[in-house]
Design an enzyme around this catalytic site. Structure first.
Site: not given
Length: 384
Positions: A117, A307, A361
């Site tokens: 991320s 994601d 994710h």
């Protein structure tokens, strides 16, 4: 700066040292430790059980709460709250110096920086700081061999532009909604490009506001309650997942006493850190990647296919944009684990991209066995 360190379950003295950085900005490494790739999983009754696919099976593993103000890492001075990834990089380097001074037996081992991320910002900046200090022969030499970024935000100009395309391709929005988003998409692009060209705090803070508004419009078009970390699911809670057990666990008195953090209240993600770094989010950190590659540092970019917020499409596009020699014409090959097709990989030399099937994710949480196999092959220099 608070950290966890786990010796490798392999008991190999030469096992590499892998550091994991959770994103946010301002989210604790404890989230990955207990829900993704750590040695233990946290159960509903707040007990711990072994994780059969913990990354400590292949490496000595470090989780850091960073930047300062994240998790159990604290300061009594507000001036220690960082506003940029480059500032955080200096603290990270200082941490590594302190760590290897305390544990000199690991200093010569291969060293890898991994994360997901917002670590798409951190990792390029941090690796650059390590390389710079090594070249200047400052401190303990760190044997940096590679970096791996999972579903990262690295080149926002390219990645935000891909969000609408990804949403259409996965049918969470239709063509009419896609067209309706064109104006806000254009505004985000202009703001992101202004941030990239001016590199000023005001331009980048404006871009942060504009592009987050645009992303919210995509979510509204997609139904509002979609989990933007995994479009197969609904968003539940502030992080779109229920990670409340980790806060319950780490705020128990006996756990705090054991960790030596008696007077600190654990919060999974710090709003203060996120606010402080608002002007950092739309900056382009892909610029650090080519020099790392040229200096022999392996780079792995991987992304779960479901994601939205840091989707595989945007990640693949910024990797293509690097124009690394031979990468664009390299063939895509299957990523096979236990005779099962778990993804598609493409690479040339030290640069590799992997699209992971069946994951959002949080790839190590969704595909634990495949992610451990990915790590194992990569750190050993084997093709994925």
């Amino acid at each position: 700066m608070f950290y966890y360190f786990f010796e490798s379950r392999s008991s190999r003295k030469d096992a590499p040292v892998v550091v994991w950085l959770t994103g946010g900005p301002g989210c604790s490494g404890s989230l990955a430790l207990f829900y993704e790739n750590g040695p233990f999983k946290l159960t509903d009754d707040l007990s711990l059980k072994w994780n059969d696919f913990g990354w400590d099976k292949e490496s000595n593993l470090i989780y850091i709460d960073q930047p300062t103000g994240t998790g159990f890492s604290y300061s009594t001075s507000e001036s220690d709250i960082r506003a940029t990834s480059e500032e955080a990089a200096v603290d990270f380097y200082d941490f590594l110096q302190a760590f290897f001074k305390k544990h000199p037996e690991y200093a010569k081992n291969d060293f890898f920086i991994t994360g997901e991320s917002y670590a798409g910002h951190y990792i390029p900046a941090f690796a650059n700081e390590v390389q710079k200090r090594n070249k200047l022969k400052q401190g303990i030499q760190i044997n940096l061999k590679g970096i791996a970024i999972g579903n990262g935000l690295t080149n926002p100009v390219i990645q935000y532009k891909a969000d609408r395309d990804y949403a259409l391709s996965t049918k969470i929005i239709d063509k009419s909604e896609y067209n309706d988003l064109s104006s806000s998409a254009s505004e985000c692009q202009q703001a992101a490009q202004a941030c990239a060209s001016k590199n000023s705090s005001s331009a980048c803070t404006d871009a942060y506001s504009t592009c987050n508004s645009y992303f919210s419009s995509i979510l509204d078009a997609a139904g509002g309650d979609i989990n933007y970390y995994d479009i197969r699911k609904k968003c539940e809670g502030s992080l779109c997942y229920d990670f409340s057990n980790v806060e319950k666990f780490l705020n128990q008195k006996n756990v705090k006493d054991a960790l030596g953090v008696k007077n600190i209240e654990y919060v999974s993600c710090s709003s203060a850190v996120q606010t402080a770094m608002a002007g950092d989010e739309l900056k382009n950190f892909a610029v650090y990647i080519p020099p790392l590659l040229q200096n022999g540092v392996k780079v792995l970019l991987y992304a779960g296919e479901f994601d939205l917020i840091c989707n595989w499409l945007g990640n693949s596009r910024w990797v293509e944009d690097l124009k690394w020699p031979g990468y664009s014409t390299a063939p895509s090959t299957d990523f096979i684990v236990d005779n099962k097709k778990c993804g598609l990989t493409k690479g040339k030399g030290p640069l590799t991209f992997l699209k992971v099937f069946g994951a959002g994710h949080l790839v190590p949480m969704d595909q634990p066995k495949a992610s451990l196999e990915m790590l194992s092959r990569w750190i050993q220099g084997k093709p994925l």
